[in-house]
Motif scaffolding. Structure first.
Motif, mmCIF file in Angstrom:
data_model
loop_
_atom_site.group_PDB
_atom_site.id
_atom_site.type_symbol
_atom_site.label_atom_id
_atom_site.label_comp_id
_atom_site.label_asym_id
_atom_site.label_seq_id
_atom_site.Cartn_x
_atom_site.Cartn_y
_atom_site.Cartn_z
ATOM 1 N N ALA A 30 -2.353 -5.129 -15.562
ATOM 2 C CA ALA A 30 -3.106 -3.898 -15.307
ATOM 3 C C ALA A 30 -3.065 -3.551 -13.819
ATOM 4 O O ALA A 30 -2.907 -2.390 -13.435
ATOM 5 C CB ALA A 30 -4.546 -4.047 -15.792
ATOM 6 N N TYR A 31 -3.190 -4.561 -12.972
ATOM 7 C CA TYR A 31 -3.146 -4.342 -11.523
ATOM 8 C C TYR A 31 -1.779 -3.795 -11.118
ATOM 9 O O TYR A 31 -1.682 -2.825 -10.352
ATOM 10 C CB TYR A 31 -3.439 -5.645 -10.779
ATOM 11 N N GLN A 38 -0.022 4.482 -8.405
ATOM 12 C CA GLN A 38 -0.275 4.976 -7.044
ATOM 13 C C GLN A 38 1.034 5.383 -6.367
ATOM 14 O O GLN A 38 1.096 6.406 -5.691
ATOM 15 C CB GLN A 38 -0.973 3.902 -6.205
ATOM 16 N N ILE A 39 2.061 4.562 -6.531
ATOM 17 C CA ILE A 39 3.364 4.865 -5.925
ATOM 18 C C ILE A 39 3.949 6.134 -6.531
ATOM 19 O O ILE A 39 4.414 7.029 -5.816
ATOM 20 C CB ILE A 39 4.324 3.674 -6.077
ATOM 21 N N GLN A 79 -8.145 5.056 -4.041
ATOM 22 C CA GLN A 79 -7.699 4.034 -4.983
ATOM 23 C C GLN A 79 -7.024 2.864 -4.258
ATOM 24 O O GLN A 79 -7.078 1.731 -4.728
ATOM 25 C CB GLN A 79 -6.749 4.647 -6.021
ATOM 26 N N PHE A 80 -6.421 3.122 -3.117
ATOM 27 C CA PHE A 80 -5.792 2.038 -2.357
ATOM 28 C C PHE A 80 -6.831 1.017 -1.899
ATOM 29 O O PHE A 80 -6.558 -0.180 -1.887
ATOM 30 C CB PHE A 80 -4.999 2.582 -1.161
ATOM 31 N N ASP A 81 -8.002 1.479 -1.507
ATOM 32 C CA ASP A 81 -9.080 0.553 -1.126
ATOM 33 C C ASP A 81 -9.479 -0.330 -2.298
ATOM 34 O O ASP A 81 -9.679 -1.536 -2.140
ATOM 35 C CB ASP A 81 -10.307 1.308 -0.616
ATOM 36 N N PHE A 101 5.283 -6.857 -1.126
ATOM 37 C CA PHE A 101 4.592 -5.744 -0.488
ATOM 38 C C PHE A 101 3.218 -5.621 -1.138
ATOM 39 O O PHE A 101 2.951 -6.250 -2.149
ATOM 40 C CB PHE A 101 5.373 -4.428 -0.604
ATOM 41 N N THR A 102 2.352 -4.855 -0.513
ATOM 42 C CA THR A 102 1.012 -4.631 -1.045
ATOM 43 C C THR A 102 0.822 -3.140 -1.322
ATOM 44 O O THR A 102 1.649 -2.323 -0.908
ATOM 45 C CB THR A 102 -0.071 -5.072 -0.046
ATOM 46 N N ALA A 103 -0.275 -2.823 -1.968
ATOM 47 C CA ALA A 103 -0.576 -1.408 -2.213
ATOM 48 C C ALA A 103 -0.713 -0.658 -0.886
ATOM 49 O O ALA A 103 -0.236 0.470 -0.748
ATOM 50 C CB ALA A 103 -1.850 -1.284 -3.047
ATOM 51 N N SER A 104 -1.345 -1.286 0.089
ATOM 52 C CA SER A 104 -1.492 -0.613 1.385
ATOM 53 C C SER A 104 -0.139 -0.425 2.070
ATOM 54 O O SER A 104 0.065 0.552 2.792
ATOM 55 C CB SER A 104 -2.462 -1.370 2.291
ATOM 56 N N ALA A 105 0.796 -1.330 1.835
ATOM 57 C CA ALA A 105 2.147 -1.156 2.368
ATOM 58 C C ALA A 105 2.824 0.034 1.687
ATOM 59 O O ALA A 105 3.543 0.802 2.338
ATOM 60 C CB ALA A 105 2.969 -2.420 2.178
ATOM 61 N N ALA A 106 2.583 0.191 0.396
ATOM 62 C CA ALA A 106 3.139 1.344 -0.325
ATOM 63 C C ALA A 106 2.591 2.635 0.265
ATOM 64 O O ALA A 106 3.324 3.609 0.464
ATOM 65 C CB ALA A 106 2.821 1.239 -1.809
#
Length: 137
Positions: A30-31, A38-39, A79-81, A101-106
């Motif tokens: 799910a994550y 998000q991407i 949503q990134f937070d 990579f992370t969501a914040s990197a995206a």
């Protein structure tokens, strides 16, 4: 006759590729699916001039955050937070270890394109390579 067989073969390959892509996405947690969403949303936003303006103005605290389409962007950004702090950050660490990579990197990659039309940071370029290899997209 030969042309129709070639078209049928191309259609079959395209169908199988679509099924394989759907199966790969179904295996994502799910994550991972949330990060992929998000991407995808960020890439779609990049096609909108108002998004690029929102990124630029937001960095200068000038964006009208309470008006459309900015409200959609701020929801996406927020949503990134949530992704960064999921289960106390443990989800992000597992994700980083698995995908590089992370969501914040995206977000940083998408921001780089919004601000400059291209990536100027070698770190973001490396993150983009990892993002493009992400099987959940």
């Amino acid at each position: 006759m030969r042309k129709s067989r070639n078209l049928a073969a191309v259609f079959a390959v395209a169908t199988l590729a679509g099924v394989a892509g759907a199966q790969a996405a179904a295996k994502c947690t799910a994550y991972e699916q949330q990060v992929a969403r998000q991407i995808k949303d960020g890439k779609a936003f990049l096609k909108q001039e108002s998004f690029r303006k929102w990124i630029d103005d937001g960095l200068q605290s000038k964006a009208p955050y309470n008006k459309k389409p900015y409200t959609a962007y701020i929801k996406w950004y927020g949503q990134f937070d949530k992704l960064s702090s999921a289960k106390g950050g443990a989800e992000q660490v597992k994700f980083l270890e698995k995908y590089g990579f992370t969501a914040s990197a995206a977000y940083s990659v998408i921001q780089g394109y919004a601000l400059n039309g291209k990536l100027t940071s070698s770190v973001d370029m490396d993150f983009e390579k990892q993002m493009n290899a992400f099987p959940c997209l």
